[in-house]
Design a protein around this motif. Structure first.
Motif, PDB file in Angstrom:
ATOM      1  N   ILE A   1       1.328   2.516   9.217  1.00 47.67           N
ATOM      2  CA  ILE A   1       0.913   1.115   9.134  1.00 47.67           C
ATOM      3  C   ILE A   1       1.510   0.530   7.864  1.00 47.67           C
ATOM      4  O   ILE A   1       1.349   1.083   6.768  1.00 47.67           O
ATOM      5  N   VAL A   2       2.227  -0.571   8.010  1.00 48.83           N
ATOM      6  CA  VAL A   2       2.805  -1.282   6.863  1.00 48.83           C
ATOM      7  C   VAL A   2       2.208  -2.680   6.819  1.00 48.83           C
ATOM      8  O   VAL A   2       2.404  -3.471   7.742  1.00 48.83           O
ATOM      9  N   SER A   3       1.461  -2.971   5.782  1.00 47.67           N
ATOM     10  CA  SER A   3       0.888  -4.307   5.581  1.00 47.67           C
ATOM     11  C   SER A   3       1.783  -5.068   4.619  1.00 47.67           C
ATOM     12  O   SER A   3       2.115  -4.565   3.535  1.00 47.67           O
ATOM     13  N   MET A   4       2.200  -6.272   5.002  1.00 53.14           N
ATOM     14  CA  MET A   4       3.178  -7.028   4.209  1.00 53.14           C
ATOM     15  C   MET A   4       2.701  -8.457   3.997  1.00 53.14           C
ATOM     16  O   MET A   4       2.129  -9.063   4.907  1.00 53.14           O
ATOM     17  N   ASP A   5       2.931  -8.984   2.816  1.00 55.93           N
ATOM     18  CA  ASP A   5       2.528 -10.353   2.481  1.00 55.93           C
ATOM     19  C   ASP A   5       3.634 -10.987   1.644  1.00 55.93           C
ATOM     20  O   ASP A   5       4.218 -10.329   0.759  1.00 55.93           O
ATOM     21  N   ILE A   6       3.938 -12.250   1.906  1.00 49.13           N
ATOM     22  CA  ILE A   6       4.969 -12.966   1.156  1.00 49.13           C
ATOM     23  C   ILE A   6       4.413 -13.343  -0.218  1.00 49.13           C
ATOM     24  O   ILE A   6       3.320 -13.904  -0.323  1.00 49.13           O
ATOM     25  N   ASP A   7       5.160 -13.036  -1.243  1.00 49.65           N
ATOM     26  CA  ASP A   7       4.724 -13.349  -2.610  1.00 49.65           C
ATOM     27  C   ASP A   7       4.823 -14.844  -2.879  1.00 49.65           C
ATOM     28  O   ASP A   7       5.858 -15.471  -2.623  1.00 49.65           O
TER      29      ASP A   7
ATOM     30  N   GLY B   1      -7.836  12.045  15.066  1.00 54.08           N
ATOM     31  CA  GLY B   1      -8.896  12.870  14.534  1.00 54.08           C
ATOM     32  C   GLY B   1      -9.251  12.554  13.098  1.00 54.08           C
ATOM     33  O   GLY B   1     -10.145  13.186  12.524  1.00 54.08           O
ATOM     34  N   GLY B   2      -8.577  11.605  12.504  1.00 56.15           N
ATOM     35  CA  GLY B   2      -8.853  11.249  11.113  1.00 56.15           C
ATOM     36  C   GLY B   2      -9.792  10.067  11.016  1.00 56.15           C
ATOM     37  O   GLY B   2     -10.726   9.917  11.802  1.00 56.15           O
ATOM     38  N   VAL B   3      -9.508   9.197  10.059  1.00 61.85           N
ATOM     39  CA  VAL B   3     -10.360   8.038   9.823  1.00 61.85           C
ATOM     40  C   VAL B   3     -10.190   7.040  10.972  1.00 61.85           C
ATOM     41  O   VAL B   3      -9.271   7.140  11.790  1.00 61.85           O
ATOM     42  N   SER B   4     -11.061   6.052  10.998  1.00 62.55           N
ATOM     43  CA  SER B   4     -10.993   5.035  12.046  1.00 62.55           C
ATOM     44  C   SER B   4      -9.809   4.110  11.828  1.00 62.55           C
ATOM     45  O   SER B   4      -9.234   4.045  10.728  1.00 62.55           O
ATOM     46  N   LEU B   5      -9.448   3.378  12.897  1.00 59.30           N
ATOM     47  CA  LEU B   5      -8.365   2.397  12.774  1.00 59.30           C
ATOM     48  C   LEU B   5      -8.715   1.340  11.736  1.00 59.30           C
ATOM     49  O   LEU B   5      -7.852   0.906  10.969  1.00 59.30           O
ATOM     50  N   ALA B   6      -9.959   0.910  11.727  1.00 62.17           N
ATOM     51  CA  ALA B   6     -10.374  -0.124  10.768  1.00 62.17           C
ATOM     52  C   ALA B   6     -10.173   0.360   9.337  1.00 62.17           C
ATOM     53  O   ALA B   6      -9.697  -0.387   8.471  1.00 62.17           O
ATOM     54  N   ASP B   7     -10.523   1.635   9.072  1.00 57.57           N
ATOM     55  CA  ASP B   7     -10.325   2.175   7.725  1.00 57.57           C
ATOM     56  C   ASP B   7      -8.843   2.270   7.376  1.00 57.57           C
ATOM     57  O   ASP B   7      -8.439   2.029   6.237  1.00 57.57           O
ATOM     58  N   ALA B   8      -8.030   2.632   8.371  1.00 54.33           N
ATOM     59  CA  ALA B   8      -6.588   2.733   8.130  1.00 54.33           C
ATOM     60  C   ALA B   8      -5.991   1.368   7.806  1.00 54.33           C
ATOM     61  O   ALA B   8      -5.185   1.224   6.882  1.00 54.33           O
ATOM     62  N   LEU B   9      -6.387   0.348   8.568  1.00 51.82           N
ATOM     63  CA  LEU B   9      -5.877  -1.005   8.303  1.00 51.82           C
ATOM     64  C   LEU B   9      -6.354  -1.492   6.937  1.00 51.82           C
ATOM     65  O   LEU B   9      -5.604  -2.130   6.188  1.00 51.82           O
ATOM     66  N   GLU B  10      -7.603  -1.191   6.599  1.00 53.91           N
ATOM     67  CA  GLU B  10      -8.127  -1.594   5.287  1.00 53.91           C
ATOM     68  C   GLU B  10      -7.369  -0.898   4.161  1.00 53.91           C
ATOM     69  O   GLU B  10      -7.078  -1.497   3.126  1.00 53.91           O
ATOM     70  N   LYS B  11      -7.031   0.391   4.374  1.00 56.53           N
ATOM     71  CA  LYS B  11      -6.269   1.124   3.371  1.00 56.53           C
ATOM     72  C   LYS B  11      -4.894   0.491   3.159  1.00 56.53           C
ATOM     73  O   LYS B  11      -4.434   0.342   2.015  1.00 56.53           O
ATOM     74  N   ALA B  12      -4.232   0.107   4.244  1.00 58.83           N
ATOM     75  CA  ALA B  12      -2.917  -0.536   4.117  1.00 58.83           C
ATOM     76  C   ALA B  12      -3.041  -1.835   3.331  1.00 58.83           C
ATOM     77  O   ALA B  12      -2.186  -2.147   2.486  1.00 58.83           O
TER      78      ALA B  12
END
Length: 524
Positions: free
Chosen positions: A393-399, A488-499
């Motif tokens: 998962i790659v979270s990207m934001d324009i500066d 089998g790991g963390v939830s999708l919501a946790d993964a998105l929050e981590k990104a």
């Protein structure tokens, strides 16, 4: 039996009647499906557009008011040192008035609320008490609701308290914004012209209209209206509701926190129906020649077709089903006529499926960039999770994207977003999914990728964006956060929050960088 009357209907007429009925049922079903899909798509797009529009305008209003308060704060320091110099106070009031077109009048009061300097001097306000006593009592920066000024105009008052070096309250300096006269706030609102039948208006916390494209509405108080209620609820949202005049509206609302005002961008639901009716009318007109041709063809084939035609007609009832093309292709046709009918039905099925496919694609795509939208992203995440597929998962934001909109306008901002989307497509693999999930927020999903490979993709994308020359805007940068989700790991919501957290780390570390980190894979 011999004594029974001869039937008046022959096979040709029966077959023709059957085909006509089947075709009408098919067309009716197809139009109903298209109508429902297209209607919901238009409504959803209108709601999203109005919400985005209201948010942009609220941001602009917030910026104008913040700029006004900053100028008044600076002026309060000068006034504190010259509180006993009427000539200098008058000069400072005149300077504030002439600095830009934000204020229609400026006044300075002492601690009791008596006006000791004002501009323009022609108003003759010196020596009079101010009408709104609230700023005197609160002794803090205030943006008022609308009220009648000493000159009888409907105004909004932006004020800043004045304190001396020892913290003693000396009075206030403030600027009035006349709602019926040209100023920076009205210029900002006047630029928000919509071409889709929508309009924008602004209300204060007492539901009084501060701006409206119809000047006669300015100053009126809006009665019970769920749209205004939503605009003043300190949140940004979109809703379909009936306004105070009983008309169904598709509205987007946003809140201006510094002034507690609400921004409403809305358009009548009737406009959507009118657009939809026009589209369906064009489709019907375009189909009339083909329908007439089909009628003549069916009449000619009626005397020669029985079983194959019956099967084709039965299949024609379900042209909108996914398997219709394969079912029609499987029907045996041993003569040219039946082959032509089958070919025509297959063509109609392809066109209909293509239309439904385009509608589905529109429902899954961002209208501006063509990238997948949030709905498509959630569907993909669910599919990959259910199939136990690991992905990055790659979270990207324009500066500093707000600067682009504020400096070059929202049109340049839209071009910037489109350039970013094209660069994303160029840097991703065919199986990767690029999504736009917010204004300047993007998400990349990379299936079967390691963290290192995903970080390399993110770095390559960051570099290509930094190097790109965007028309009018020039160069921009992005910040990216990269993590990896495994079954089998963390939830999708946790993964998105981590990104997202890693993205914010990238911004805190100076922006224009990639921050990648493994997830703790313990189940949530």
């Amino acid at each position: 039996m011999p004594n029974r009357p001869q039937p008046k209907l022959n096979l040709r007429i029966l077959i023709l009647a059957f085909v006509l009925l089947a075709a009408m049922a098919t067309l009716g079903n197809s139009f109903w499906v298209m109508f429902k899909i297209q209607k919901q798509e238009l409504i959803d797009n209108a709601l999203q557009a109005n919400q985005a529009y209201a948010e942009r305008i609220a941001s602009g209003v917030q910026q104008v008011l913040s700029s006004d308060q900053t100028r008044l704060q600076y002026a309060s320091l000068i006034i504190a040192r010259a509180i006993n110099d009427p000539q200098q106070l008058a000069g400072e009031a005149q300077r504030l008035l002439e600095q830009d077109n934000s204020f229609n009048s400026v006044l300075i009061t002492d601690a009791r609320g008596t006006i000791i300097a004002s501009a323009p001097a022609s108003l003759g306000l010196n020596g009079q008490p101010i009408r709104n006593q609230g700023p005197l009592k609160q002794q803090q920066p205030i943006i008022s609701n609308a009220f009648k000024s000493l000159t009888g105009h409907l105004v909004v008052f932006v004020s800043q308290p004045v304190f001396d070096a020892q913290g003693q309250y000396l009075g206030l300096v403030g600027g009035s914004i006349r709602l019926e006269q040209k100023n920076a706030l009205q210029d900002l609102m006047d630029r928000q012209v919509r071409q889709d039948g929508a309009h924008v208006y602004l209300v204060d916390s007492t539901r009084r209209v501060l701006y409206h494209p119809y000047a006669e509405r300015i100053g009126s108080v809006v009665a019970a209206d769920p749209i205004v209620d939503a605009a003043l609820s300190q949140s940004s949202t979109a809703l379909q509701a009936q306004d105070a005049h009983g008309e169904q509206m598709l509205a987007g609302v946003a809140y201006v926190p510094s002034s507690r005002w609400g921004v409403i961008s809305q358009q009548p639901l009737a406009n959507i129906y009118a657009s939809l009716e026009e589209t369906l009318s064009k489709i019907i007109r375009g189909m009339i020649p083909l329908a007439l041709f089909g009628l003549l063809l069916m009449w000619w084939l009626g005397a020669r077709i029985s079983v194959p035609l019956s099967r084709l007609a039965e299949s024609a009832k379900r042209l909108d089903s996914p398997e219709s093309y394969q079912r029609i292709s499987a029907i045996a046709t041993h003569y040219v006529e039946s082959w032509q009918i089958r070919r025509a039905l297959l063509l109609g099925t392809s066109l209909l499926q293509e239309k439904i496919g385009r509608l589905n694609q529109q429902a899954q795509s961002d209208a501006l960039t063509g990238l997948a939208n949030r709905r498509a992203m959630q569907d993909t995440l669910t599919l990959w999770r259910d199939s136990d597929k690991a992905f990055a998962i790659v979270s990207m934001d324009i500066d500093h994207f707000k600067r682009v909109n504020d400096t070059y306008g929202h049109a340049a901002g839209d071009v910037t977003l489109q350039v970013i989307a094209n660069l994303m497509r160029q840097n991703l693999r065919s199986d990767d999914l690029a999504c736009r999930v917010g204004g300047e927020e993007f998400m990349l999903l990379l299936p079967n990728s390691s963290l290192r490979a995903a970080a390399d993709v993110a770095e390559r994308l960051r570099a290509s964006i930094e190097a790109a020359q965007i028309e009018t805007v020039g160069h921009i940068t992005v910040s990216l956060g990269v993590t990896l989700w495994r079954p089998g790991g963390v939830s999708l919501a946790d993964a998105l929050e981590k990104a997202d957290q890693l993205l914010y780390q990238a911004k805190q570390q100076g922006r224009n960088r990639v921050v990648a980190e493994e997830l703790s894979q313990a189940p949530a």
